[in-house]
Design a protein around this motif. Structure first.
Motif, PDB file in Angstrom:
ATOM      1  N   GLY A   1       7.842   3.698  -2.300  1.00 23.34           N
ATOM      2  CA  GLY A   1       6.511   4.271  -1.327  1.00 23.34           C
ATOM      3  C   GLY A   1       5.453   5.321  -1.985  1.00 23.34           C
ATOM      4  N   HIS A   2       5.227   6.255  -1.210  1.00 20.61           N
ATOM      5  CA  HIS A   2       3.794   7.373  -1.598  1.00 20.61           C
ATOM      6  C   HIS A   2       4.658   8.023  -2.076  1.00 20.61           C
TER       7      HIS A   2
ATOM      8  N   GLN B   1       6.987 -13.246   1.530  1.00 22.37           N
ATOM      9  CA  GLN B   1       5.863 -13.388   1.579  1.00 22.37           C
ATOM     10  C   GLN B   1       5.224 -13.003   3.033  1.00 22.37           C
ATOM     11  N   ALA B   2       4.449 -11.453   2.591  1.00 21.45           N
ATOM     12  CA  ALA B   2       4.417 -10.644   3.509  1.00 21.45           C
ATOM     13  C   ALA B   2       2.597 -10.716   3.554  1.00 21.45           C
ATOM     14  N   LYS B   3       1.839 -10.847   4.358  1.00 22.71           N
ATOM     15  CA  LYS B   3       0.685 -10.835   4.108  1.00 22.71           C
ATOM     16  C   LYS B   3      -0.253  -9.401   4.252  1.00 22.71           C
ATOM     17  N   SER B   4       0.663  -8.239   4.586  1.00 19.48           N
ATOM     18  CA  SER B   4      -0.126  -7.562   4.848  1.00 19.48           C
ATOM     19  C   SER B   4       0.566  -6.271   4.535  1.00 19.48           C
ATOM     20  N   PRO B   5       1.564  -5.935   3.340  1.00 18.15           N
ATOM     21  CA  PRO B   5       2.235  -5.077   2.624  1.00 18.15           C
ATOM     22  C   PRO B   5       1.426  -3.606   3.168  1.00 18.15           C
ATOM     23  N   ILE B   6       1.825  -2.186   3.043  1.00 15.91           N
ATOM     24  CA  ILE B   6       1.615  -0.918   3.203  1.00 15.91           C
ATOM     25  C   ILE B   6       0.986  -0.922   1.670  1.00 15.91           C
ATOM     26  N   GLU B   7      -0.854  -0.831   1.522  1.00 21.47           N
ATOM     27  CA  GLU B   7      -1.243  -0.319   0.091  1.00 21.47           C
ATOM     28  C   GLU B   7      -0.478   0.775  -0.624  1.00 21.47           C
ATOM     29  N   LYS B   8      -1.189   0.677  -2.322  1.00 22.76           N
ATOM     30  CA  LYS B   8      -0.380   1.681  -3.178  1.00 22.76           C
ATOM     31  C   LYS B   8       0.782   1.733  -3.078  1.00 22.76           C
ATOM     32  N   THR B   9       1.660   1.916  -2.566  1.00 26.25           N
ATOM     33  CA  THR B   9       3.374   1.828  -2.774  1.00 26.25           C
ATOM     34  C   THR B   9       3.747   1.419  -4.360  1.00 26.25           C
ATOM     35  N   ASP B  10       4.293   2.036  -4.854  1.00 24.68           N
ATOM     36  CA  ASP B  10       5.287   2.518  -5.828  1.00 24.68           C
ATOM     37  C   ASP B  10       6.767   2.445  -6.144  1.00 24.68           C
TER      38      ASP B  10
ATOM     39  N   THR C   1       7.327  15.054  -3.125  1.00 24.32           N
ATOM     40  CA  THR C   1       8.431  14.706  -2.432  1.00 24.32           C
ATOM     41  C   THR C   1       7.811  13.058  -1.871  1.00 24.32           C
ATOM     42  N   VAL C   2       8.731  12.340  -1.771  1.00 26.42           N
ATOM     43  CA  VAL C   2       8.848  10.883  -1.485  1.00 26.42           C
ATOM     44  C   VAL C   2       8.375   9.888   0.292  1.00 26.42           C
ATOM     45  N   SER C   3       7.916   9.936   0.275  1.00 31.59           N
ATOM     46  CA  SER C   3       7.422   9.050   1.442  1.00 31.59           C
ATOM     47  C   SER C   3       8.052   7.558   1.540  1.00 31.59           C
ATOM     48  N   GLU C   4       9.458   7.694   1.639  1.00 32.77           N
ATOM     49  CA  GLU C   4       9.743   6.238   1.536  1.00 32.77           C
ATOM     50  C   GLU C   4       9.921   5.133   2.873  1.00 32.77           C
ATOM     51  N   LYS C   5       9.044   3.556   2.119  1.00 32.35           N
ATOM     52  CA  LYS C   5       8.888   2.858   2.812  1.00 32.35           C
ATOM     53  C   LYS C   5       9.801   1.331   2.649  1.00 32.35           C
ATOM     54  N   THR C   6      10.330   0.609   2.867  1.00 34.23           N
ATOM     55  CA  THR C   6      10.802  -0.304   3.328  1.00 34.23           C
ATOM     56  C   THR C   6       9.955  -2.143   2.293  1.00 34.23           C
TER      57      THR C   6
ATOM     58  N   GLY D   1       5.925  13.845  11.382  1.00 38.32           N
ATOM     59  CA  GLY D   1       5.840  12.312  11.217  1.00 38.32           C
ATOM     60  C   GLY D   1       5.267  11.926   9.436  1.00 38.32           C
ATOM     61  N   LEU D   2       5.832  13.057   8.451  1.00 40.43           N
ATOM     62  CA  LEU D   2       4.851  12.475   7.898  1.00 40.43           C
ATOM     63  C   LEU D   2       5.156  11.447   6.678  1.00 40.43           C
ATOM     64  N   ASP D   3       6.682  10.739   6.500  1.00 38.20           N
ATOM     65  CA  ASP D   3       6.963   9.757   6.557  1.00 38.20           C
ATOM     66  C   ASP D   3       7.259   8.645   7.171  1.00 38.20           C
ATOM     67  N   LYS D   4       6.605   8.745   8.272  1.00 37.59           N
ATOM     68  CA  LYS D   4       6.771   7.914   9.494  1.00 37.59           C
ATOM     69  C   LYS D   4       5.312   6.976   9.869  1.00 37.59           C
ATOM     70  N   TYR D   5       4.355   7.182   9.544  1.00 37.04           N
ATOM     71  CA  TYR D   5       3.042   6.056   9.557  1.00 37.04           C
ATOM     72  C   TYR D   5       3.658   4.857   9.323  1.00 37.04           C
ATOM     73  N   GLN D   6       2.718   4.170  10.474  1.00 38.83           N
ATOM     74  CA  GLN D   6       3.262   2.579   9.717  1.00 38.83           C
ATOM     75  C   GLN D   6       1.755   1.790   9.793  1.00 38.83           C
TER      76      GLN D   6
END
Length: 396
Positions: free
Chosen positions: A140-141, A118-127, A108-113, A321-326
């Motif tokens: 997402g992941h 210019q983001a200084k600290s985006p979520i790591e390892k998204t693809d 499954t996919v955990s979709e992220k925005t 909250g499998l896909d809601k982490y921040q």
């Protein structure tokens, strides 16, 4: 949170920790954090955010974030507990009740925005990965998940983030197949067409497992030695070549082919159509089974059990909250998934008796509320003023 915050004991969680020797592997502060995560995870509205966990902790959300991203604790022990407990329970249940074992694979996919440039600290390892749910490529992941099912019990065995630079999905599933012990009863690996390949089938065959999987309609079969794709072969099937079977209350026309496929020496291929859509090419579905002794009805009934993993994805996203982490660090994200599956294990086989996850969450919530009420009652019985009790619970 106030430093005076008091967390009433939860005897079920304490018993769960004792039975799995958590005290031997984790310090008291780490155990407290893990316990708080479980209490937060079984509460309504949980979304895996540190603010949610902080509601059940004396620590600020930044401290919880540090525990997840940089804390000195080994999440691999919890992974092994989840695997071992799921295997032991499922194998014992299958053996004692003469039930087959099913190993379910899906992702499954955990979709992220998409982050700003210019983001200084985006979520790591998204693809960028394809989402079957939305039918499009999203950022997402991607999570590769393996579950074990026997009877009505569905347990998580493994969940890991897919990293295309490290290993392919096929090789990951083959590694999982190789890690499986020899089953005590008939056992089947179930998967959709994305995982239905000779490499996985052979990996499972070496460990004593059959495979049942969906097939793409362009797969090649060899009826009477003639090389032909399934969709083309279906054009020649007549009403006299099919019969009706009822699976889970629905009727299907089915046709059975038994023989070789490319790189598969001998297997059963079932072609099926809904009762009112015979010869409709868009309604055609094909399935492969390596156990040629099974009839068509049993094969389709067994394959339908794969739906349990879709239920797991839906429940884990809605309840855990499998896909809601921040959190942004990949270490913290990987650890959150491990703790979420620990909550899943606790709610299925960690309570007073085994139960389905949805029911287990409700029972765990009731138990937690009951212990809070009992603790408040004890405070009143020992003469602790109400205002002090409210302050200790951080609700003054």
């Amino acid at each position: 949170m106030s430093n005076n915050f008091i967390l009433p004991d939860n005897k079920l969680i304490d018993k769960f920790f004792d039975e799995n020797n958590f005290n031997l592997y984790y310090s008291k502060p780490a155990l407290k954090h893990i316990k708080e995560f479980i209490l937060a995870g079984i509460s309504k509205g949980f979304s895996s955010k540190t603010t949610d966990i902080a509601e059940y902790s004396e620590n600020h959300r930044t401290t919880i974030g540090h525990f997840l991203s940089k804390g000195n604790w080994n999440e691999e022990f919890i992974k092994e507990i989840i695997k071992n407990q799921s295997l032991e329970f499922s194998f014992d249940y299958a053996k004692n009740n003469d039930e087959p074992i099913f190993i379910l694979h899906d992702d499954t996919v955990s979709e992220k925005t998409k982050p700003s440039s210019q983001a200084k600290s985006p979520i790591e390892k998204t693809d960028f990965c394809y989402s079957h749910l939305t039918g499009r490529t999203v950022l997402g992941h991607q999570l590769l998940t393996t579950m074990i099912q026997s009877g009505e019990h569905n347990l998580v065995y493994d969940l890991q983030r897919y990293d295309r630079e490290r290993q392919s999905k096929i090789d990951t599933v083959c590694d999982i197949a190789e890690s499986m012990p020899t089953p005590p009863t008939n056992a089947y690996a179930l998967f959709d067409s994305w995982y239905n390949c000779p490499k996985i089938i052979n990996a499972y065959a070496k460990k004593g497992y059959h495979c049942i999987g969906a097939l793409k309609r362009n797969r090649i079969i060899y009826p009477k030695g003639i090389r032909i794709g399934i969709s083309d072969y279906a054009k020649y099937i007549q009403k006299s070549d099919v019969h009706l079977v009822t699976v889970n209350g629905s009727e299907y026309w089915v046709h059975r082919y038994e023989g070789n496929l490319n790189n598969i020496e001998n297997a059963v291929v079932i072609l099926s159509w809904p009762v009112d859509a015979f010869k409709n090419s868009k309604a055609l579905r094909a399935f492969l089974c390596t156990n040629v002794s099974l009839d068509e009805k049993t094969i389709l009934e067994y394959y339908s059990k794969r739906w349990s993993i879709e239920v797991y994805f839906r429940q884990s996203k809605r309840i855990l909250g499998l896909d809601k982490y921040q959190v942004r660090s990949i270490k913290a994200i990987d650890r959150i998934w491990v703790l979420q599956n620990l909550v899943y294990l606790f709610c299925t086989i960690g309570l007073d008796k085994p139960m389905k996850f949805g029911r287990g969450v409700l029972e765990a919530r009731k138990h937690s509320k009951r212990e809070y009420i009992e603790w408040i009652y004890e405070c009143a019985q020992t003469g602790i003023p109400l205002n002090t009790t409210l302050e200790l619970l951080n609700v003054a």
